[in-house]
Design an enzyme around this catalytic site. Structure first.
Site, mmCIF file in Angstrom:
data_model
loop_
_atom_site.group_PDB
_atom_site.id
_atom_site.type_symbol
_atom_site.label_atom_id
_atom_site.label_comp_id
_atom_site.label_asym_id
_atom_site.label_seq_id
_atom_site.Cartn_x
_atom_site.Cartn_y
_atom_site.Cartn_z
ATOM 1 N N THR A 65 0.828 -1.193 0.000
ATOM 2 C CA THR A 65 0.000 0.000 0.000
ATOM 3 C C THR A 65 0.872 1.256 0.000
ATOM 4 O O THR A 65 1.845 1.363 0.726
ATOM 5 C CB THR A 65 -0.918 0.007 1.228
ATOM 6 O OG1 THR A 65 -1.792 -1.129 1.170
ATOM 7 C CG2 THR A 65 -1.754 1.261 1.307
ATOM 8 N N ASN B 75 1.947 -8.766 11.571
ATOM 9 C CA ASN B 75 2.659 -7.537 11.233
ATOM 10 C C ASN B 75 1.882 -6.326 11.728
ATOM 11 O O ASN B 75 0.661 -6.339 11.784
ATOM 12 C CB ASN B 75 2.910 -7.445 9.720
ATOM 13 C CG ASN B 75 1.797 -6.725 8.989
ATOM 14 O OD1 ASN B 75 1.769 -5.492 8.927
ATOM 15 N ND2 ASN B 75 0.851 -7.490 8.441
ATOM 16 N N PHE C 190 1.688 0.890 7.082
ATOM 17 C CA PHE C 190 1.789 1.559 5.777
ATOM 18 C C PHE C 190 3.136 2.280 5.617
ATOM 19 O O PHE C 190 3.192 3.415 5.130
ATOM 20 C CB PHE C 190 0.654 2.564 5.574
ATOM 21 C CG PHE C 190 -0.693 1.969 5.279
ATOM 22 C CD1 PHE C 190 -0.863 0.617 5.035
ATOM 23 C CD2 PHE C 190 -1.822 2.784 5.248
ATOM 24 C CE1 PHE C 190 -2.119 0.081 4.763
ATOM 25 C CE2 PHE C 190 -3.084 2.263 4.976
ATOM 26 C CZ PHE C 190 -3.232 0.911 4.739
ATOM 27 N N ASN D 207 -7.561 0.412 -0.011
ATOM 28 C CA ASN D 207 -7.335 -0.368 1.209
ATOM 29 C C ASN D 207 -7.943 0.368 2.400
ATOM 30 O O ASN D 207 -7.408 1.375 2.855
ATOM 31 C CB ASN D 207 -5.833 -0.578 1.411
ATOM 32 C CG ASN D 207 -5.523 -1.506 2.578
ATOM 33 O OD1 ASN D 207 -6.399 -1.863 3.362
ATOM 34 N ND2 ASN D 207 -4.271 -1.895 2.697
ATOM 35 N N SER E 84 -6.678 -2.332 6.689
ATOM 36 C CA SER E 84 -5.500 -2.627 7.506
ATOM 37 C C SER E 84 -5.808 -2.322 8.965
ATOM 38 O O SER E 84 -6.349 -1.261 9.279
ATOM 39 C CB SER E 84 -4.301 -1.789 7.053
ATOM 40 O OG SER E 84 -3.248 -1.898 7.994
ATOM 41 N N LYS F 77 -10.589 -3.405 -0.774
ATOM 42 C CA LYS F 77 -10.058 -4.489 0.050
ATOM 43 C C LYS F 77 -10.646 -4.404 1.442
ATOM 44 O O LYS F 77 -10.529 -3.377 2.117
ATOM 45 C CB LYS F 77 -8.526 -4.431 0.115
ATOM 46 C CG LYS F 77 -7.918 -5.668 0.801
ATOM 47 C CD LYS F 77 -6.430 -5.768 0.558
ATOM 48 C CE LYS F 77 -5.864 -7.088 1.091
ATOM 49 N NZ LYS F 77 -4.444 -7.263 0.775
ATOM 50 N N SER G 211 1.704 -14.415 2.440
ATOM 51 C CA SER G 211 2.318 -15.136 3.565
ATOM 52 C C SER G 211 2.752 -16.540 3.155
ATOM 53 O O SER G 211 3.778 -17.046 3.626
ATOM 54 C CB SER G 211 1.349 -15.207 4.742
ATOM 55 O OG SER G 211 1.079 -13.922 5.246
#
Length: 350
Positions: free
Chosen positions: A83, A108, A112, A169, A172, A214, A316
């Site tokens: 992102t 994590n 950003f 996005n 997050s 997203k 991942s």
């Protein structure tokens, strides 16, 4: 094979250091080798774009578009970078990435971290890659949530001419209050403004660039339904399900499970796939779903398609499996629609 040799060394390093070394290697090989040809295997047309195969790279691995050409050599059907935010920002303090190898997961709280949209644009312009490129956009950490749309619009303006599609996005967990944008009124306002700007940019550039949204896996069924309604109402072109989870029920007692941040990898697979299935039922084919979350093998990729996705993304899984995961997923999803073995979306999250 090479990754199997390199993995013990990478896993002996701090996760973020290993990530940086991997990106540097991909950047190097991308520069010295000729441009890659995308791997054609059961190509599919989605959002008006021709995907050579259904397997893509999820956003987050290459935030600044520094290793596009190296990543293109791994066999993906498409890449998503970001992102990215309007201004550079350092993200959260280190350590901010943790491996949970017992459950093949990552936590994590990067926040950003990126070099800003102008740096990404320069990197994309310099890349040789001419395949499908998604660019994932977000807001700066110090932009008030009621001004978030301004950041998304600023990024959209700058990446529009270079992107195959743009992902918004809003999911997050590592940017304060960001997930508030999934609320009904907030989402309506954001999508309305983005859709209007998309049309202006399409007229200006003479090219229509799809918008995708997203979303998080940590949503109640009513929230997923409301999001699906908003996507239809604003004629958004696609949805990516899902981002990382804040839930820890699948990793209780595992080292680092208590760390704050988004959990990805195998433990998010079930919840993420349930969201895909619910979206599939709610959208009834009106717009495509790109599935991400916990894909560690070809069966996982097929399960996402069975739940209703048109495309899948991995990230991942690459950390634990390496590039062989991509080829395995491409093989597993080839001729999926004609296989006769697909489960229906009712099998998931019913």
């Amino acid at each position: 094979m090479l990754y199997n040799i390199a993995r013990p060394l990478l896993f002996s390093l701090d996760p973020e250091t290993a990530h940086e070394l991997s990106l540097a290697a991909l950047h190097f090989f991308g520069r010295v080798l000729p441009a890659a040809t995308p791997t054609e295997s059961d190509p599919v047309d989605v959002m008006g774009l021709h995907f050579p195969n259904r397997i893509g790279l999820a956003a987050g691995l290459d935030k600044n578009g520094e290793a596009i050409d190296g990543l293109a050599r791994l066999g993906f059907g498409f890449l998503e970078i970001g992102t990215i935010t309007p201004r550079p920002q350092p993200g959260n303090p280190r350590p901010r990435m943790f491996r949970l190898p017992e459950v093949r997961a990552i936590i994590n709280r990067m926040g950003f971290n990126n070099h800003g949209v102008d740096a990404l644009v320069a990197n994309v312009r310099a890349a040789k890659y001419r395949g499908i490129l998604g660019i994932n956009i977000g807001k700066n950490f110090d932009t008030p949530i009621d001004r978030a749309a301004d950041d998304y619009l600023a990024c959209l303006d700058k990446v529009y001419a270079l992107a195959s599609y743009v992902t918004v996005n809003i999911s997050s967990p590592n940017t304060k209050n960001l997930r508030q944008l999934q609320g009904e009124s907030e989402l309506d306002d954001l999508l309305g403004r983005l859709k209007a700007r998309q049309q202006q940019l399409a007229d200006r550039h003479g090219r229509y660039v799809p918008l995708t949204l997203k979303i998080a896996p940590d949503l109640e069924p009513a929230q997923v339904t409301n999001i699906a309604d908003a996507l239809r109402r604003h004629r958004i072109d696609g949805v990516i399900a899902t981002n990382t989870t804040i839930a820890r029920d699948k990793v209780q007692g595992v080292r680092y499970a208590e760390q704050q941040g988004g959990l990805s990898g195998a433990p998010v697979f079930e919840a993420s796939t349930a969201v895909v299935a619910q979206l599939s039922r709610a959208l009834a084919g009106e717009l495509p779903i790109i599935a991400a979350g916990g894909i560690l093998d070809g069966r996982g990729a097929r399960a996402k398609l069975a739940a209703g996705a048109s495309l899948v993304q991995v990230y991942s899984g690459l950390i634990y499996r390496g590039p062989s995961l991509i080829a395995e997923c491409v093989r597993a999803t080839t001729d999926f629609a004609d296989s006769g073995h697909a489960a229906t979306s009712a099998s998931f999250g019913a």
